[in-house]
Design an enzyme around this catalytic site. Structure first.
Site, short mmCIF file in Angstrom:
data_model
loop_
_atom_site.label_atom_id
_atom_site.label_comp_id
_atom_site.label_asym_id
_atom_site.label_seq_id
_atom_site.Cartn_x
_atom_site.Cartn_y
_atom_site.Cartn_z
N TYR A 11 -20.00 -54.00 77.36
CA TYR A 11 -21.25 -53.52 77.98
C TYR A 11 -21.64 -52.16 77.42
CZ TYR A 11 -20.40 -57.03 81.58
OH TYR A 11 -20.19 -58.20 82.24
N ASN A 33 -16.31 -54.05 66.43
CA ASN A 33 -15.78 -54.86 67.54
C ASN A 33 -14.75 -55.85 67.00
OD1 ASN A 33 -15.86 -55.40 70.39
ND2 ASN A 33 -16.65 -57.42 69.84
N GLU A 164 -12.47 -61.70 93.61
CA GLU A 164 -13.47 -62.56 92.97
C GLU A 164 -12.79 -63.80 92.37
OE1 GLU A 164 -15.98 -60.07 90.38
OE2 GLU A 164 -17.42 -60.05 92.04
N LYS A 370 -26.10 -62.06 92.63
CA LYS A 370 -25.16 -62.02 91.52
C LYS A 370 -25.78 -62.66 90.26
CE LYS A 370 -20.86 -63.68 89.98
NZ LYS A 370 -20.03 -64.85 90.01
P1 NAD Z 1 -8.29 -52.38 91.19
O1 NAD Z 1 -7.48 -51.21 90.80
O2 NAD Z 1 -9.62 -52.15 91.76
O3 NAD Z 1 -7.46 -53.29 92.24
C1 NAD Z 1 -6.10 -53.60 92.06
C2 NAD Z 1 -5.44 -53.84 93.44
O4 NAD Z 1 -4.07 -54.16 93.20
C3 NAD Z 1 -5.48 -52.62 94.34
O5 NAD Z 1 -5.99 -53.00 95.61
C4 NAD Z 1 -4.02 -52.18 94.42
O6 NAD Z 1 -3.64 -51.67 95.70
C5 NAD Z 1 -3.28 -53.48 94.16
N1 NAD Z 1 -1.92 -53.25 93.61
C6 NAD Z 1 -1.57 -52.36 92.64
N2 NAD Z 1 -0.24 -52.42 92.44
C7 NAD Z 1 0.26 -53.37 93.27
C8 NAD Z 1 1.56 -53.88 93.54
N3 NAD Z 1 2.65 -53.46 92.89
N4 NAD Z 1 1.69 -54.86 94.49
C9 NAD Z 1 0.60 -55.33 95.13
N5 NAD Z 1 -0.64 -54.86 94.93
C10 NAD Z 1 -0.82 -53.90 94.01
O7 NAD Z 1 -8.34 -53.30 89.88
P2 NAD Z 1 -9.31 -54.52 89.51
O8 NAD Z 1 -9.58 -55.36 90.69
O9 NAD Z 1 -8.71 -55.16 88.30
O10 NAD Z 1 -10.63 -53.81 89.07
C11 NAD Z 1 -10.62 -52.87 87.97
C12 NAD Z 1 -11.91 -52.07 87.97
O11 NAD Z 1 -13.02 -52.93 87.69
C13 NAD Z 1 -12.17 -51.43 89.33
O12 NAD Z 1 -12.78 -50.17 89.13
C14 NAD Z 1 -13.14 -52.39 89.97
O13 NAD Z 1 -13.97 -51.75 90.91
C15 NAD Z 1 -13.92 -52.92 88.77
N6 NAD Z 1 -14.41 -54.28 89.03
C16 NAD Z 1 -15.58 -54.40 89.72
C17 NAD Z 1 -16.06 -55.65 90.02
C18 NAD Z 1 -17.34 -55.77 90.81
O14 NAD Z 1 -18.01 -54.75 91.02
N7 NAD Z 1 -17.70 -56.95 91.27
C19 NAD Z 1 -15.36 -56.80 89.61
C20 NAD Z 1 -14.16 -56.65 88.91
C21 NAD Z 1 -13.69 -55.37 88.64
#
Ligand code: NAD
Length: 391
Positions: A11, A33, A164, A370
């Site tokens: 992006y 890329n 998701e 979405k």
């Molecule tokens: P994240 O860091 O937001 O979530 C990871 C989750 O895993 C956290 O709740 C954390 O507490 C948990 N976790 C970490 N270590 C753990 C362990 N040892 N045992 C159990 N749980 C554990 O990561 P993500 O979901 O991959 O997202 C990455 C980034 O991308 C974030 O900033 C997110 O907001 C963004 N994102 C946004 C969207 C959206 O806006 N729809 C979608 C996907 C990702």
């Protein structure tokens, strides 16, 4: 003529070159890329669950950018920052005068034992396809194995990615049950999350609605349960062992390893940038998206790594590089969120929208929001014909 190297066709990188062209910058623009295509990384979970095909979320990068941009398909190994050269795996070094680094994210394992060997994660098209193929193969295997662990799926982490993904998986259960003649209720989904609260970044009412939706659709949610080890076919969390032949790791992201391989002062491969998105002491270098870390002046906390922020940073970095090329000063990055959408399958979700007021949405109308967000992204990054072809 100066050369601007833009690293990464996600992006942020793609948006940067588009904006540089729009700014009519008097420079040679090169986009590097790894793949000849762009993929919508916010939709990888759909490919992983099998609700979308890779072709639904990818388009050709060369076709998407203007002929004025040189596209180099190669992998960045590291950046020789002292000599202003990008070192590539296949081609010779690429010299630059200005650099916009948008190399994106990798899966974070936090060094937990067994994660790399015994779980699957998705971070690009090939890894998302591998998750989908594993799911189909494991569910099909039940017919001969009668091993109930073939029907058990553990999602590790309940951030946006995990939630998701679970939304897509629950949507797939009826189709899989029929396709593989599985017992009703045989497919079991577990979600294991270290934090006490799930989706804490959403208002309480919406995060509760999302958790209730998933629970009603058969997901066993285990919050406050930190994963300590992953074994072949099992996850250790708290005092419990969760047995499953599909284990999907979604506990967060770190920036590209190119950051630590290039001598930046970094934490989890993210570099603290100045308010104009350049690197301290290197005014010609800009870092945006998941490889950068910038405190939000309003909260004092780092901005999260979202596509929305990466795209806004791309515009700001392109305008700032164009200013430097023209001999003008740069401006600080300013961000105003338009909201957050968390899908729960193809037609449902929860969202906050900060346009024309502050709105909290849940249920089927979020499916439409979405789709609008996704279509807008493709419309802005590719051409209209690609967007229409992919729908
Ligand atoms: P994240 O860091 O937001 O979530 C990871 C989750 O895993 C956290 O709740 C954390 O507490 C948990 N976790 C970490 N270590 C753990 C362990 N040892 N045992 C159990 N749980 C554990 O990561 P993500 O979901 O991959 O997202 C990455 C980034 O991308 C974030 O900033 C997110 O907001 C963004 N994102 C946004 C969207 C959206 O806006 N729809 C979608 C996907 C990702």
């Amino acid at each position: 003529m100066a050369t601007i190297a833009v690293l990464g066709g996600g992006y942020a990188g793609l948006r940067t070159v588009k904006r540089l062209v729009r700014e009519k910058v008097n420079a040679h623009i090169v986009l590097v890329n790894k793949y000849p295509y762009h993929y919508e990384s916010t939709q990888l979970h759909e490919v992983a669950a099998g609700t979308k095909k890779p072709s639904d979320i990818t388009f050709d990068i060369r076709e998407a950018v203007s002929d004025e941009v040189d596209v180099v398909i190669d992998t960045v190994a590291s950046i020789d920052r002292a000599n202003k050269k990008v070192l590539l795996e296949k081609s010779g070094p690429l010299s630059y005068d200005y650099l916009v680094n948008a190399l994106g994210f990798e899966t974070e394992t936090f060094g937990i034992k067994g994660v790399e060997e015994n779980s699957l994660s998705f971070y690009d098209i090939d890894s998302a396809v591998a998750v989908h193929e594993h799911l189909e193969k494991t569910l099909a295997n039940y017919a001969t194995s009668h091993d109930e662990n073939d029907l058990h799926i553990v999602v590790c982490g309940a951030g946006f990615t995990g939630i998701e993904l679970l939304g897509e998986l629950v949507h797939q259960i009826p189709a899989w049950t029929q396709k593989y003649a599985l017992p009703e209720g045989g497919i079991k989904l577990y979600c294991i999350e270290a934090g006490k609260k799930i989706l804490p970044m959403l208002p309480e009412e919406l995060s509760k609605w999302a958790v209730d939706y998933l629970t009603e659709h058969g997901v066993e949610m285990h919050s406050g349960t930190a994963i300590t080890q992953v074994n072949p076919g099992s996850v250790m969390g708290g005092d419990l062992e969760f047995r499953a032949n599909t284990i999907i790791w979604t506990t967060g992201v770190r920036g590209s390893h190119v950051i630590c391989d290039s001598g930046y002062d970094q934490k989890r491969n993210r570099v603290i940038v100045k308010d104009d998105l350049s690197v301290e002491g290197q005014p010609e270098e800009f870092l945006i998206g998941d490889v950068s870390a910038l405190p939000d002046p309003a909260s004092g906390r780092l901005y999260p790594t979202t596509a929305q922020i990466a795209i806004a940073q791309a515009d700001a970095a392109a305008v700032n590089v164009a200013a430097l090329v023209a001999g003008n000063p740069t401006k600080p990055f300013v961000f105003k969120s338009v909201g957050t959408v968390c899908s729960l399958g193809p037609h449902c979700g929860v969202a906050t929208i900060d346009m024309f007021g502050h709105w909290k949405l849940k249920g089927h109308k979020v499916g439409l929001v979405k789709k609008l967000v996704n279509d807008r992204s493709v419309l802005e990054l590719a051409h209209v014909k690609e967007m229409l072809a992919s729908n």
